[in-house]
Write a protein that holds these residues in place. Structure first.
Motif, PDB file in Angstrom:
ATOM      1  N   TRP A  67     -22.060  24.218  45.909  1.00  0.00           N
ATOM      2  CA  TRP A  67     -22.709  25.312  45.192  1.00  0.00           C
ATOM      3  C   TRP A  67     -24.001  24.737  44.627  1.00  0.00           C
ATOM      4  CZ3 TRP A  67     -21.531  27.461  39.774  1.00  0.00           C
ATOM      5  CH2 TRP A  67     -21.847  28.826  39.690  1.00  0.00           C
ATOM      6  N   ASP A  70     -28.565  24.147  40.524  1.00  0.00           N
ATOM      7  CA  ASP A  70     -29.119  25.058  39.519  1.00  0.00           C
ATOM      8  C   ASP A  70     -28.081  26.078  39.058  1.00  0.00           C
ATOM      9  OD1 ASP A  70     -31.541  23.797  39.535  1.00  0.00           O
ATOM     10  OD2 ASP A  70     -32.547  25.286  40.786  1.00  0.00           O
ATOM     11  N   HIS A  71     -27.187  26.487  39.953  1.00  0.00           N
ATOM     12  CA  HIS A  71     -26.115  27.410  39.578  1.00  0.00           C
ATOM     13  C   HIS A  71     -25.154  26.729  38.593  1.00  0.00           C
ATOM     14  CE1 HIS A  71     -27.774  29.825  42.703  1.00  0.00           C
ATOM     15  NE2 HIS A  71     -26.673  30.481  43.055  1.00  0.00           N
ATOM     16  N   TRP A  72     -24.818  25.466  38.879  1.00  0.00           N
ATOM     17  CA  TRP A  72     -23.946  24.708  37.974  1.00  0.00           C
ATOM     18  C   TRP A  72     -24.569  24.600  36.588  1.00  0.00           C
ATOM     19  CZ3 TRP A  72     -19.026  23.677  38.564  1.00  0.00           C
ATOM     20  CH2 TRP A  72     -18.483  23.592  39.850  1.00  0.00           C
ATOM     21  N   ALA A  74     -26.766  26.557  35.225  1.00  0.00           N
ATOM     22  CA  ALA A  74     -26.761  27.880  34.596  1.00  0.00           C
ATOM     23  C   ALA A  74     -25.360  28.246  34.107  1.00  0.00           C
ATOM     24  CB  ALA A  74     -27.282  28.929  35.573  1.00  0.00           C
ATOM     25  N   LEU A  75     -24.339  27.875  34.854  1.00  0.00           N
ATOM     26  CA  LEU A  75     -22.966  28.164  34.440  1.00  0.00           C
ATOM     27  C   LEU A  75     -22.652  27.471  33.122  1.00  0.00           C
ATOM     28  CD1 LEU A  75     -20.116  29.338  34.976  1.00  0.00           C
ATOM     29  CD2 LEU A  75     -19.612  27.180  36.163  1.00  0.00           C
ATOM     30  N   ALA A 179     -25.497  29.849  47.956  1.00  0.00           N
ATOM     31  CA  ALA A 179     -26.549  30.298  47.032  1.00  0.00           C
ATOM     32  C   ALA A 179     -26.320  31.737  46.597  1.00  0.00           C
ATOM     33  CB  ALA A 179     -27.919  30.145  47.682  1.00  0.00           C
ATOM     34  N   ALA A 182     -22.980  34.297  42.818  1.00  0.00           N
ATOM     35  CA  ALA A 182     -23.654  34.403  41.529  1.00  0.00           C
ATOM     36  C   ALA A 182     -22.902  33.665  40.428  1.00  0.00           C
ATOM     37  CB  ALA A 182     -23.807  35.875  41.146  1.00  0.00           C
ATOM     38  N   VAL A 183     -23.670  33.153  39.481  1.00  0.00           N
ATOM     39  CA  VAL A 183     -23.113  32.443  38.335  1.00  0.00           C
ATOM     40  C   VAL A 183     -22.159  33.342  37.548  1.00  0.00           C
ATOM     41  CG1 VAL A 183     -23.699  31.352  36.126  1.00  0.00           C
ATOM     42  CG2 VAL A 183     -25.065  30.863  38.174  1.00  0.00           C
ATOM     43  N   ASP A 184     -22.539  34.597  37.349  1.00  0.00           N
ATOM     44  CA  ASP A 184     -21.668  35.475  36.561  1.00  0.00           C
ATOM     45  C   ASP A 184     -20.344  35.751  37.267  1.00  0.00           C
ATOM     46  OD1 ASP A 184     -22.746  37.188  38.491  1.00  0.00           O
ATOM     47  OD2 ASP A 184     -23.330  38.740  37.067  1.00  0.00           O
ATOM     48  N   SER A 187     -18.330  32.681  36.413  1.00  0.00           N
ATOM     49  CA  SER A 187     -17.992  32.757  34.993  1.00  0.00           C
ATOM     50  C   SER A 187     -16.867  33.757  34.752  1.00  0.00           C
ATOM     51  CB  SER A 187     -19.236  33.140  34.191  1.00  0.00           C
ATOM     52  OG  SER A 187     -18.943  33.182  32.818  1.00  0.00           O
TER      53      SER A 187
END
Length: 195
Positions: A67, A70-72, A74-75, A179, A182-184, A187
């Motif tokens: 993953w 940048d996603h990590w 942001a999480l 990619a 999504a982070v949400d 989450s």
């Protein structure tokens, strides 16, 4: 072990990629994993120091199972309500805002056993977490076959649309799929599994 994985059809090469044995289901063959007191102690010590935690590791030796970093980031930034611990080794990118613990594979299992939840891309550690009965969110993507390799009790998989490609080499299909997770979405899965 190499060449002894019943969920893969042999032979395969890095050019051909993986073909999955659709007659095998990892979830029907949950391993047993027994930790020594020393291996368990690392997780117990970290939990006593930081309290309940979510264990993470963004690195995979297979690029198609990663993953985006940048996603990590942001999480972690989006969940100040959680304490994150990252088990690390020589190739691990170090995330900010988390507790880093240098581990071997079995020490990482000790950390997983003491965690409330384990979050990462598909890897051998996900199968170890299943063997330990640890709840997990697995960011699956589009490379590996969930029907064959996923679906353990207490495992929530986040899959991309479409069939798995099985590519052993880095591929644009897998990068785009990862990619696109999504982070949400991750989450929300974390919240669901913790509840």
């Amino acid at each position: 072990a190499p060449h002894a994985r019943p969920y893969i059809v042999y032979p395969f090469t890095d050019q051909t990629g993986w073909t999955f044995n659709r007659g095998f289901r990892c979830r029907d063959h949950v391993a047993k994993l027994y930790l020594t007191p020393e291996e368990s102690a690392i997780g117990i010590e970290i939990r006593s120091r930081v309290g309940p935690f979510v264990l993470i590791e963004p690195y995979s030796k297979h690029a198609n199972l990663r993953w985006p970093l940048d996603h990590w980031k942001a999480l972690v930034a989006s969940r100040p309500d959680l304490t994150f611990v990252q088990h690390v080794h020589a190739q691990s990118p170090l995330l900010s805002g988390v507790t880093h613990v240098q581990t071997t594979f079995r020490q990482a299992c000790g950390l997983a056993a003491a965690s409330n939840l384990y979050v990462r891309g598909e890897s051998g550690m996900c199968h170890a977490a299943a063997a330990l009965g640890v709840p997990q969110v697995t960011i699956w993507g589009a490379c590996m076959d969930w029907a064959v390799m996923g679906g353990y009790p207490k495992q929530h998989g986040i899959l991309a649309d479409g069939p798995p490609c099985g590519s052993y080499r880095p591929c644009a299909h897998c990068a785009t799929a990862m990619a696109g997770i999504a982070v949400d979405r991750v989450s929300a899965a974390i919240t669901m599994m913790l509840e």
